[in-house]
Design a protein around this motif. Structure first.
Motif, PDB file in Angstrom:
ATOM      1  N   VAL A  73      -7.333  -0.611  -6.496  1.00 31.56           N
ATOM      2  CA  VAL A  73      -8.200   0.356  -5.817  1.00 31.56           C
ATOM      3  C   VAL A  73      -7.920   0.358  -4.313  1.00 31.56           C
ATOM      4  O   VAL A  73      -7.745   1.421  -3.686  1.00 31.56           O
ATOM      5  CB  VAL A  73      -9.679   0.036  -6.095  1.00 31.56           C
ATOM      6  CG1 VAL A  73     -10.591   0.951  -5.275  1.00 31.56           C
ATOM      7  CG2 VAL A  73      -9.988   0.164  -7.572  1.00 31.56           C
ATOM      8  N   THR A  76      -4.597   1.842  -3.263  1.00 31.22           N
ATOM      9  CA  THR A  76      -4.646   3.295  -3.174  1.00 31.22           C
ATOM     10  C   THR A  76      -5.328   3.754  -1.882  1.00 31.22           C
ATOM     11  O   THR A  76      -4.831   4.629  -1.175  1.00 31.22           O
ATOM     12  CB  THR A  76      -5.406   3.871  -4.385  1.00 31.22           C
ATOM     13  OG1 THR A  76      -4.731   3.490  -5.586  1.00 31.22           O
ATOM     14  CG2 THR A  76      -5.496   5.379  -4.318  1.00 31.22           C
ATOM     15  N   ALA A  77      -6.460   3.132  -1.574  1.00 29.82           N
ATOM     16  CA  ALA A  77      -7.232   3.556  -0.405  1.00 29.82           C
ATOM     17  C   ALA A  77      -6.521   3.283   0.911  1.00 29.82           C
ATOM     18  O   ALA A  77      -6.725   4.010   1.894  1.00 29.82           O
ATOM     19  CB  ALA A  77      -8.591   2.853  -0.423  1.00 29.82           C
ATOM     20  N   ARG A 202       0.195   8.621  -0.038  1.00 27.37           N
ATOM     21  CA  ARG A 202      -1.045   8.386  -0.769  1.00 27.37           C
ATOM     22  C   ARG A 202      -0.878   8.894  -2.202  1.00 27.37           C
ATOM     23  O   ARG A 202      -0.584  10.062  -2.429  1.00 27.37           O
ATOM     24  CB  ARG A 202      -2.216   9.099  -0.092  1.00 27.37           C
ATOM     25  CG  ARG A 202      -3.568   8.788  -0.732  1.00 27.37           C
ATOM     26  CD  ARG A 202      -4.698   9.466   0.014  1.00 27.37           C
ATOM     27  NE  ARG A 202      -5.982   9.146  -0.562  1.00 27.37           N
ATOM     28  CZ  ARG A 202      -6.700   8.071  -0.271  1.00 27.37           C
ATOM     29  NH1 ARG A 202      -6.235   7.215   0.621  1.00 27.37           N
ATOM     30  NH2 ARG A 202      -7.868   7.834  -0.826  1.00 27.37           N
ATOM     31  N   VAL A 203      -1.061   7.990  -3.155  1.00 26.84           N
ATOM     32  CA  VAL A 203      -0.910   8.329  -4.568  1.00 26.84           C
ATOM     33  C   VAL A 203      -2.255   8.089  -5.249  1.00 26.84           C
ATOM     34  O   VAL A 203      -2.855   7.026  -5.082  1.00 26.84           O
ATOM     35  CB  VAL A 203       0.185   7.470  -5.238  1.00 26.84           C
ATOM     36  CG1 VAL A 203       0.338   7.833  -6.698  1.00 26.84           C
ATOM     37  CG2 VAL A 203       1.505   7.634  -4.493  1.00 26.84           C
ATOM     38  N   PRO A 204      -2.782   9.052  -6.007  1.00 30.81           N
ATOM     39  CA  PRO A 204      -4.076   8.860  -6.678  1.00 30.81           C
ATOM     40  C   PRO A 204      -4.062   7.626  -7.574  1.00 30.81           C
ATOM     41  O   PRO A 204      -3.031   7.256  -8.148  1.00 30.81           O
ATOM     42  CB  PRO A 204      -4.239  10.149  -7.506  1.00 30.81           C
ATOM     43  CG  PRO A 204      -3.376  11.157  -6.823  1.00 30.81           C
ATOM     44  CD  PRO A 204      -2.219  10.387  -6.269  1.00 30.81           C
ATOM     45  N   LEU A 205      -5.232   7.018  -7.698  1.00 29.38           N
ATOM     46  CA  LEU A 205      -5.341   5.806  -8.505  1.00 29.38           C
ATOM     47  C   LEU A 205      -4.912   6.058  -9.947  1.00 29.38           C
ATOM     48  O   LEU A 205      -4.253   5.217 -10.567  1.00 29.38           O
ATOM     49  CB  LEU A 205      -6.783   5.282  -8.464  1.00 29.38           C
ATOM     50  CG  LEU A 205      -7.056   3.982  -9.237  1.00 29.38           C
ATOM     51  CD1 LEU A 205      -6.207   2.845  -8.691  1.00 29.38           C
ATOM     52  CD2 LEU A 205      -8.539   3.629  -9.164  1.00 29.38           C
ATOM     53  N   ARG A 206      -5.256   7.210 -10.496  1.00 29.15           N
ATOM     54  CA  ARG A 206      -4.872   7.506 -11.874  1.00 29.15           C
ATOM     55  C   ARG A 206      -3.357   7.524 -12.033  1.00 29.15           C
ATOM     56  O   ARG A 206      -2.809   6.991 -13.002  1.00 29.15           O
ATOM     57  CB  ARG A 206      -5.459   8.843 -12.299  1.00 29.15           C
ATOM     58  CG  ARG A 206      -5.106   9.240 -13.735  1.00 29.15           C
ATOM     59  CD  ARG A 206      -5.779  10.543 -14.130  1.00 29.15           C
ATOM     60  NE  ARG A 206      -7.235  10.420 -14.107  1.00 29.15           N
ATOM     61  CZ  ARG A 206      -8.063  11.423 -14.372  1.00 29.15           C
ATOM     62  NH1 ARG A 206      -7.582  12.617 -14.700  1.00 29.15           N
ATOM     63  NH2 ARG A 206      -9.377  11.249 -14.331  1.00 29.15           N
ATOM     64  N   ALA A 207      -2.680   8.105 -11.047  1.00 31.81           N
ATOM     65  CA  ALA A 207      -1.214   8.137 -11.101  1.00 31.81           C
ATOM     66  C   ALA A 207      -0.634   6.739 -10.941  1.00 31.81           C
ATOM     67  O   ALA A 207       0.367   6.389 -11.567  1.00 31.81           O
ATOM     68  CB  ALA A 207      -0.683   9.059 -10.010  1.00 31.81           C
ATOM     69  N   ARG A 208      -1.278   5.928 -10.092  1.00 35.44           N
ATOM     70  CA  ARG A 208      -0.806   4.557  -9.910  1.00 35.44           C
ATOM     71  C   ARG A 208      -0.941   3.756 -11.197  1.00 35.44           C
ATOM     72  O   ARG A 208      -0.031   3.021 -11.598  1.00 35.44           O
ATOM     73  CB  ARG A 208      -1.593   3.873  -8.789  1.00 35.44           C
ATOM     74  CG  ARG A 208      -1.231   4.358  -7.397  1.00 35.44           C
ATOM     75  CD  ARG A 208      -2.123   3.702  -6.349  1.00 35.44           C
ATOM     76  NE  ARG A 208      -1.692   4.051  -5.000  1.00 35.44           N
ATOM     77  CZ  ARG A 208      -0.840   3.342  -4.275  1.00 35.44           C
ATOM     78  NH1 ARG A 208      -0.318   2.241  -4.782  1.00 35.44           N
ATOM     79  NH2 ARG A 208      -0.491   3.720  -3.069  1.00 35.44           N
TER      80      ARG A 208
END
Length: 402
Positions: A73, A76-77, A202-208
Motif C-alpha cells: 500500500v 503505491t502511495a 505511480r501504478v495503481p495498487l490493483r495493477a501492482r
C-alpha cells in the motif's frame, strides 16, 4: 538542467554502487534492531506491562502483520517521491514510533506504536533493497542485496544482544529509546551521503498486486513465508526456548550473538553464492540446514543431553540458514519482474513479515507445550519449504533444480 543533475547523481551512484549500499545498510540495521530486539527482553516487558509472555509476544506479531499489509500500500502511495526523501522520512517515522514504544504505559498503546514503527519499516526496507539493486550492474545484484539485508542480519548479531544487555541493565524502555536514537542517526547518514534519485511512475495498487498472478512470482513468495515462519516459531521466544536446551540466563546474550553472527555470515555467503551458482541451489542448502539445526535442538530438548558447545554450534547454523534465503529470494523475484523490481522486493518484504507474524503466533500458541514441540514444528516447516522449493523448480532446468 534538473534532469542532467539527476542523471549525474545516478551515474555517480552506479559507479560506486556497492559502497553506496553500505549507507542503506545502516538504515536496515536500525530497522532490524527495532524488529528483532524485543526477543531479547520479552519476559521483562511482559512483567512491566502485567501481561503474559505470549501476550507481549503479540507485539511482534502485530508489527509483522502491519508491515506485511502496509508494504504494498505504501509502495503505491509513495511511488513518485524522490528516493532519498522517502528513505529519510521512513527512518524518522521509525524513530518517533520507537520513542512512543519506549514511553507506552500499557500493551494497547505499545501495540499502536508498533504499527507506526511497521509503517516506517515497510517503506524503508523494500525501498532500500530496490535502490541497491538499481545502483549496481546485474552481475553484482545479489551482492548488493546481501549488503542491504546485511543491515538486518548485523542487527541480529550486534543490535539484539546489545539491546538485551541494555534491557537487563537499564530496562527495556531504555533499549527502545536507543533504537529511536539509532533510527535518527541513520536518517542523517542517508540524507547526507545518498545521491538524489527520482521516484518511479505511480501504478495503481490493483495493477501492482496483479504481479502476484505471475507463476514465477507466485511460486517464490510462499517460500519466504515458510522459511521465516520456521525460524520465528522459535526465535521470537528464544529466551525460554534456549533455556529448554540447557542454556543458562548468563549465556543468553552469547547465544543471541551466535545466532546473529551466523545470520551475518549466511547472508553474505548467500549473496556471493547466488551470483556464482544460482539462487535455487543456495536456497536448497539453506532450508535443509535450517531443518537439521532446529530438529537437533528439539532432540536436545527432548533427551535432556546438554552440551553448551553443541548448542552454540546449532544456534550458529540456525541463524546462518535463516538469513541465507533472503538474497536469493530477492534475486529470483527481480529476475522474474525486472521492470517492477521495487514492487517485487516490497512483496518479498511483506512475505518476510507474514512469515515472522505467523511463526510468532504459532510459537506463542505452543509456548505452554514446551520447547520440544516448538523446535519440532519449526523444523517441520523448514522441511516443508525445501519440499516446496523442490516441487516448484523441478524440471525447469538443470541450474534451477535443488
Amino acid at each position: 538542467m534538473s534532469n542532467v543533475l539527476i542523471d549525474r547523481d545516478a551515474e555517480r551512484a552506479t559507479a560506486g554502487g556497492l559502497t553506496s549500499t553500505l549507507v542503506l545498510a545502516l538504515g536496515t540495521f536500525a530497522v532490524g534492531t527495532d524488529a528483532f530486539i524485543v526477543a531479547g527482553f520479552l519476559p521483562s516487558m511482559a512483567r512491566t506491562l502485567h501481561v503474559s509472555v505470549g501476550a507481549a509476544g503479540q507485539s511482534v506479531t502485530v508489527f509483522a502483520v502491519a508491515y506485511a499489509v502496509l508494504a504494498p500500500v505504501l509502495a503505491t502511495a509513495t511511488a513518485r517521491l524522490p528516493r532519498r526523501a522517502l528513505l529519510v522520512g521512513a527512518l524518522l517515522v521509525l524513530g518517533v514510533a520507537n520513542l512512543a514504544s519506549a514511553l507506552a504505559p500499557d500493551l494497547p498503546l505499545l501495540i499502536a506504536s508498533r504499527v507506526l514503527a511497521a509503517a516506517g519499516a515497510a517503506v524503508y526496507t523494500p525501498g532500500a533493497g530496490a535502490v541497491s539493486a538499481a545502483l549496481v550492474r546485474p552481475e553484482k545484484r545479489a551482492r548488493a542485496l546481501a549488503v542491504v539485508v546485511g543491515g538486518l542480519t548485523v542487527a541480529t548479531a550486534i543490535g539484539v544482544p546489545l539491546g538485551d544487555l541494555a534491557g537487563h541493565w537499564f530496562g527495556w524502555r531504555t533499549a527502545l529509546g536507543l533504537v529511536a536514537a539509532l533510527s535518527l542517526v541513520a536518517a542523517v547518514g542517508v540524507c547526507w551521503i545518498m545521491p538524489s534519485l527520482p521516484g518511479g511512475p505511480r501504478v495503481p495498487l490493483r495493477a501492482r498486486l496483479a504481479l502476484l498472478r505471475r507463476p514465477a512470482v507466485a511460486s517464490v513468495l510462499p517460500l519466504t513465508v515458510l522459511g521465516m515462519g520456521a525460524s520465528y516459531t522459535v526465535y521470537a521466544y528464544s529466551v525460554p526456548a534456549l533455556r529448554g536446551v540447557g542454556v543458562p540466563d548468563g549465556s543468553m546474550v552469547l547465544m543471541l550473538f551466535l545466532y546473529g553472527a551466523g545470520a551475518v555470515a549466511g547472508n553474505l555467503v548467500a549473496g556471493y553464492a547466488t551470483d556464482r551458482w544460482g539462487p535455487v541451489r543456495v536456497l536448497s542448502g539453506g532450508y535443509l540446514a535450517m531443518a537439521v539445526s532446529l530438529a537437533a535442538l528439539g532432540l536436545v530438548a527432548a533427551t535432556g543431553v546438554r552440551s553448551a558447545t553443541a548448542a552454540g554450534a546449532l544456534v550458529l547454523l540456525w541463524g546462518a540458514s535463516t538469513w541465507t534465503q533472503t538474497p536469493p529470494q530477492q534475486h529470483r523475484l527481480i529476475a522474474a519482474a525486472p521492470q517492477e523490481a521495487p514492487l517485487a522486493v516490497s512483496l518479498n518484504a511483506s512475505s518476510i513479515y507474514v512469515g515472522i507474524g505467523a511463526g510468532t503466533a504459532l510459537g506463542g500458541a505452543t509456548l505452554g507445550t514446551g520447547p520440544t514441540v516448538m523446535y519440532a514444528l519449526a523444523a517441520g516447516t523448514a522441511a516443508l519449504a525445501w519440499v516446496l522449493l523442490y516441487w516448484t523448480t523441478w524440471g525447469t532446468s538443470d541450474e534451477s533444480r535443488p
